[in-house]
Design an enzyme around this catalytic site. Structure first.
Site, PDB file in Angstrom:
ATOM      1  N   ILE A  13     -37.312  -1.944  -2.185  1.00 31.60           N
ATOM      2  CA  ILE A  13     -37.173  -0.898  -3.205  1.00 31.60           C
ATOM      3  C   ILE A  13     -35.697  -0.688  -3.536  1.00 31.60           C
ATOM      4  O   ILE A  13     -35.331  -0.501  -4.694  1.00 31.60           O
ATOM      5  CB  ILE A  13     -37.826   0.421  -2.724  1.00 31.60           C
ATOM      6  CG1 ILE A  13     -39.278   0.173  -2.312  1.00 31.60           C
ATOM      7  CG2 ILE A  13     -37.756   1.482  -3.821  1.00 31.60           C
ATOM      8  CD1 ILE A  13     -39.938   1.316  -1.586  1.00 31.60           C
ATOM      9  N   ASP A  32     -25.914  -1.772   3.967  1.00 35.59           N
ATOM     10  CA  ASP A  32     -27.143  -2.289   4.586  1.00 35.59           C
ATOM     11  C   ASP A  32     -26.768  -2.994   5.885  1.00 35.59           C
ATOM     12  O   ASP A  32     -25.692  -3.597   5.986  1.00 35.59           O
ATOM     13  CB  ASP A  32     -27.829  -3.286   3.624  1.00 35.59           C
ATOM     14  CG  ASP A  32     -29.326  -3.409   3.881  1.00 35.59           C
ATOM     15  OD1 ASP A  32     -30.113  -3.159   2.938  1.00 35.59           O
ATOM     16  OD2 ASP A  32     -29.711  -3.716   5.023  1.00 35.59           O
ATOM     17  N   ASN A  36     -33.704  -5.789   7.869  1.00 38.28           N
ATOM     18  CA  ASN A  36     -35.011  -6.097   7.279  1.00 38.28           C
ATOM     19  C   ASN A  36     -34.828  -6.608   5.853  1.00 38.28           C
ATOM     20  O   ASN A  36     -35.598  -6.309   4.952  1.00 38.28           O
ATOM     21  CB  ASN A  36     -35.893  -4.831   7.279  1.00 38.28           C
ATOM     22  CG  ASN A  36     -37.334  -5.138   6.886  1.00 38.28           C
ATOM     23  OD1 ASN A  36     -37.789  -6.271   7.028  1.00 38.28           O
ATOM     24  ND2 ASN A  36     -38.022  -4.151   6.335  1.00 38.28           N
ATOM     25  N   ALA A  83     -32.344   3.203   3.706  1.00 36.68           N
ATOM     26  CA  ALA A  83     -32.191   2.457   4.959  1.00 36.68           C
ATOM     27  C   ALA A  83     -32.916   3.156   6.102  1.00 36.68           C
ATOM     28  O   ALA A  83     -32.473   4.195   6.596  1.00 36.68           O
ATOM     29  CB  ALA A  83     -30.702   2.304   5.294  1.00 36.68           C
ATOM     30  N   SER A 124     -42.437   9.637   1.448  1.00 34.04           N
ATOM     31  CA  SER A 124     -43.691   8.875   1.305  1.00 34.04           C
ATOM     32  C   SER A 124     -44.889   9.812   1.233  1.00 34.04           C
ATOM     33  O   SER A 124     -44.888  10.879   1.851  1.00 34.04           O
ATOM     34  CB  SER A 124     -43.853   7.940   2.523  1.00 34.04           C
ATOM     35  OG  SER A 124     -45.140   7.386   2.564  1.00 34.04           O
ATOM     36  N   TYR A 149     -43.757   6.479  12.216  1.00 37.17           N
ATOM     37  CA  TYR A 149     -43.118   6.210  10.915  1.00 37.17           C
ATOM     38  C   TYR A 149     -43.334   7.411   9.992  1.00 37.17           C
ATOM     39  O   TYR A 149     -42.385   7.972   9.448  1.00 37.17           O
ATOM     40  CB  TYR A 149     -43.680   4.946  10.276  1.00 37.17           C
ATOM     41  CG  TYR A 149     -43.470   4.905   8.776  1.00 37.17           C
ATOM     42  CD1 TYR A 149     -44.499   5.236   7.897  1.00 37.17           C
ATOM     43  CD2 TYR A 149     -42.223   4.604   8.247  1.00 37.17           C
ATOM     44  CE1 TYR A 149     -44.292   5.248   6.531  1.00 37.17           C
ATOM     45  CE2 TYR A 149     -42.012   4.607   6.877  1.00 37.17           C
ATOM     46  CZ  TYR A 149     -43.057   4.934   6.021  1.00 37.17           C
ATOM     47  OH  TYR A 149     -42.847   4.952   4.665  1.00 37.17           O
ATOM     48  N   LYS A 153     -40.678  10.517   8.360  1.00 34.61           N
ATOM     49  CA  LYS A 153     -40.541  10.970   6.972  1.00 34.61           C
ATOM     50  C   LYS A 153     -40.678  12.498   6.892  1.00 34.61           C
ATOM     51  O   LYS A 153     -39.921  13.174   6.204  1.00 34.61           O
ATOM     52  CB  LYS A 153     -41.608  10.307   6.077  1.00 34.61           C
ATOM     53  CG  LYS A 153     -41.411   8.816   5.864  1.00 34.61           C
ATOM     54  CD  LYS A 153     -40.096   8.501   5.162  1.00 34.61           C
ATOM     55  CE  LYS A 153     -39.938   7.010   4.900  1.00 34.61           C
ATOM     56  NZ  LYS A 153     -38.609   6.656   4.375  1.00 34.61           N
ATOM     57  N   GLY A 297     -56.085   4.575  11.767  1.00 34.28           N
ATOM     58  CA  GLY A 297     -54.979   5.335  11.155  1.00 34.28           C
ATOM     59  C   GLY A 297     -55.060   5.377   9.647  1.00 34.28           C
ATOM     60  O   GLY A 297     -54.356   6.158   9.006  1.00 34.28           O
TER      61      GLY A 297
HETATM   62  C1  WQD Z   1     -53.384  -0.350   1.521  1.00 33.39           C
HETATM   63  C2  WQD Z   1     -54.898  -0.464   1.638  1.00 33.39           C
HETATM   64  C3  WQD Z   1     -55.628  -0.844   3.905  1.00 33.39           C
HETATM   65  C4  WQD Z   1     -53.936  -4.824   4.377  1.00 33.39           C
HETATM   66  C5  WQD Z   1     -48.498   2.191   4.043  1.00 33.39           C
HETATM   67  C6  WQD Z   1     -47.646   3.364   4.438  1.00 33.39           C
HETATM   68  C7  WQD Z   1     -46.933   3.892   3.222  1.00 33.39           C
HETATM   69  C8  WQD Z   1     -46.117   2.787   2.645  1.00 33.39           C
HETATM   70  C9  WQD Z   1     -47.045   1.664   2.203  1.00 33.39           C
HETATM   71  C10 WQD Z   1     -43.910   2.144   3.331  1.00 33.39           C
HETATM   72  C11 WQD Z   1     -55.440   0.256   2.876  1.00 33.39           C
HETATM   73  C12 WQD Z   1     -55.963  -2.024   3.015  1.00 33.39           C
HETATM   74  C13 WQD Z   1     -54.280  -3.582   3.882  1.00 33.39           C
HETATM   75  C14 WQD Z   1     -54.929  -5.809   4.571  1.00 33.39           C
HETATM   76  C15 WQD Z   1     -56.582  -4.273   3.770  1.00 33.39           C
HETATM   77  N1  WQD Z   1     -45.187   2.341   3.611  1.00 33.39           N
HETATM   78  N2  WQD Z   1     -55.583  -3.324   3.584  1.00 33.39           N
HETATM   79  N3  WQD Z   1     -56.228  -5.493   4.266  1.00 33.39           N
HETATM   80  O1  WQD Z   1     -51.423   1.780   4.627  1.00 33.39           O
HETATM   81  O2  WQD Z   1     -51.811   2.654   2.252  1.00 33.39           O
HETATM   82  O3  WQD Z   1     -49.503   2.637   3.175  1.00 33.39           O
HETATM   83  O4  WQD Z   1     -47.733   1.206   3.384  1.00 33.39           O
HETATM   84  O5  WQD Z   1     -43.330   2.267   2.297  1.00 33.39           O
HETATM   85  O6  WQD Z   1     -46.075   4.954   3.585  1.00 33.39           O
HETATM   86  O7  WQD Z   1     -48.469   4.380   4.940  1.00 33.39           O
HETATM   87  O8  WQD Z   1     -50.586   0.498   2.603  1.00 33.39           O
HETATM   88  O9  WQD Z   1     -50.802  -1.847   1.862  1.00 33.39           O
HETATM   89  O10 WQD Z   1     -51.008  -1.325   4.350  1.00 33.39           O
HETATM   90  O11 WQD Z   1     -52.841  -0.678   2.804  1.00 33.39           O
HETATM   91  O12 WQD Z   1     -57.766  -4.016   3.481  1.00 33.39           O
HETATM   92  O13 WQD Z   1     -54.675  -6.953   5.030  1.00 33.39           O
HETATM   93  O14 WQD Z   1     -55.213  -1.841   1.827  1.00 33.39           O
HETATM   94  O15 WQD Z   1     -56.675  -0.576   4.811  1.00 33.39           O
HETATM   95  O16 WQD Z   1     -56.718   0.784   2.544  1.00 33.39           O
HETATM   96  P1  WQD Z   1     -50.960   1.934   3.230  1.00 33.39           P
HETATM   97  P2  WQD Z   1     -51.258  -0.918   2.943  1.00 33.39           P
END
Ligand code: WQD
Length: 340
Positions: A13, A32, A36, A83, A124, A149, A153, A297
């Site tokens: 981002i 930076d 990552n 960061a 977030s 995590y 936030k 989760g």
């Molecule tokens: C999205 C949906 C999964 C992978 C997290 C953090 C958020 C931000 C973005 C940092 C969910 C499903 C995922 C896969 C799947 N983090 N999924 N198969 O968990 O909504 O958000 O990442 O910036 O703060 O909480 O994002 O992309 O992991 O999942 O079915 O292989 O896709 O279960 O429903 P999430 P995600």
């Protein structure tokens, strides 16, 4: 020319925000530690903008280095702070790594830039947990975080709001992102996941290009129209532009207080299965996927009420799911042909 510091500016981002700040006429300084991200992003940013950005390889946990940087850059008027560590799963396995890095980094920045400063914080939607009602507004209750995590936030927002309350020269906007996806239209910058992607869209593109096996849909028995979980996916370029709007709001002093927060999303929810079909329809690629158990989760569904951002930030997401999928795929193909 107004000078803005972007911490984490070679990240996903962060790099897209550097481009949009440049396009908006700002001078940008990048800080930076490359933990990552990849130094080659600077070359990519030059290819996009024609500018070699001032880059400082500094770890925000190094208080002396941050203090020295702040003293040497007294003309920085604003900071956009990306960061931080952000892998949900890793944070569960290594909580102290997350608390140390994400809090020391923020606190060192605030104590080193203890003068008039505009501060945009990368927060977030994870702070909402599973909202009681949808779309979720900024006034919704912050729920107990599901991961260290998410907790970093929430606590970072509290650190910022409580510090701003007694520091009139500190003006803060926290942007609560929903799910950032996609890549720059040039396909020269995009998401560079470390190892196996935990997030859906980078896993989709790596599966489609043959780098990963089939996608596992984590649960199809949710109380949603097609049984898979729903999220508010937002194009990373729209997200980057929201940071420029936030800096402008702070510069113009239009804020209602010196700590504000805004939802940054599209206001629309898409299910996992809808994302998979959007990718296939947009790219013409066929995805292999199977349905597995729910991921621990995960929440069932979330999408944002973005009226406050639309009206007060003067910002609205413009790019649709198809452009998110198209750009993510073009980037995956680029990085395969041009590995960093
Ligand atoms: C999205 C949906 C999964 C992978 C997290 C953090 C958020 C931000 C973005 C940092 C969910 C499903 C995922 C896969 C799947 N983090 N999924 N198969 O968990 O909504 O958000 O990442 O910036 O703060 O909480 O994002 O992309 O992991 O999942 O079915 O292989 O896709 O279960 O429903 P999430 P995600």
């Amino acid at each position: 020319m107004t000078k803005i510091l972007v911490t984490g500016g070679t990240g996903y981002i962060g790099s897209h925000t550097v481009v949009e700040l440049h396009n908006a006429g700002y001078e940008v300084v990048i800080l930076d530690n490359l933990s990552n991200s990849n130094i080659k992003i600077l070359t990519q940013l030059h290819a996009i903008t024609g500018k070699w950005f001032n880059f400082n390889e500094i770890d925000l946990q190094d208080q002396d280095a941050v203090q020295k940087f702040a003293e040497e850059n007294g003309d920085i008027t604003g900071i956009i702070h990306f960061a931080a560590y952000k892998a949900v799963g890793e944070s569960v396995e290594q909580p102290l790594k997350y608390y140390k890095n994400n809090f020391y980094g923020l606190i060192n920045l605030l104590t080193s830039f203890n003068r008039k400063i505009d501060f945009v914080f990368s927060s977030s939607c994870t702070v909402y947990g599973q909202p009681d009602s949808l779309p979720v507004t900024e006034l919704a209750q912050v729920k107990k975080a599901e991961s260290p995590y998410g907790n970093t936030k929430q606590i970072a927002e509290e650190i910022l709001s409580e510090t701003a309350a007694v520091t009139p020269e500190l003006n803060v906007i926290a942007l609560r992102y929903f799910n950032p996806v996609g890549a720059h239209e040039t396909a020269l910058i995009g998401e560079l996941p470390n190892g196996v992607p935990a997030n859906l869209v980078p896993f989709i593109t790596q599966s489609a290009i043959g780098k990963r096996g089939p996608i596992t849909v984590y649960g199809s028995d949710y109380e949603t129209p097609d049984g898979s979980a729903i999220r508010d996916y937002i194009h990373v370029v729209d997200l980057a532009k929201a940071h420029v709007a936030a800096i402008k709001r702070l510069e113009e002093g239009k804020t209602d207080s010196n700590y504000e927060m805004f939802n940054i999303g599209t206001g629309k929810g898409s299910s996992v299965l809808e994302i998979i079909s959007a990718f296939e329809n947009t790219t013409g690629e066929t995805l292999n996927y199977n349905v597995g158990p729910r991921r621990i989760g995960d929440i069932v569904q979330i999408y944002g009420d973005v009226k406050k951002s639309n009206e007060q930030l003067g910002w609205t997401a413009k790019l649709d799911i198809n452009e998110m999928m198209r750009s993510a795929w073009e980037w995956e193909k680029y990085i395969k042909a041009n590995p960093f």
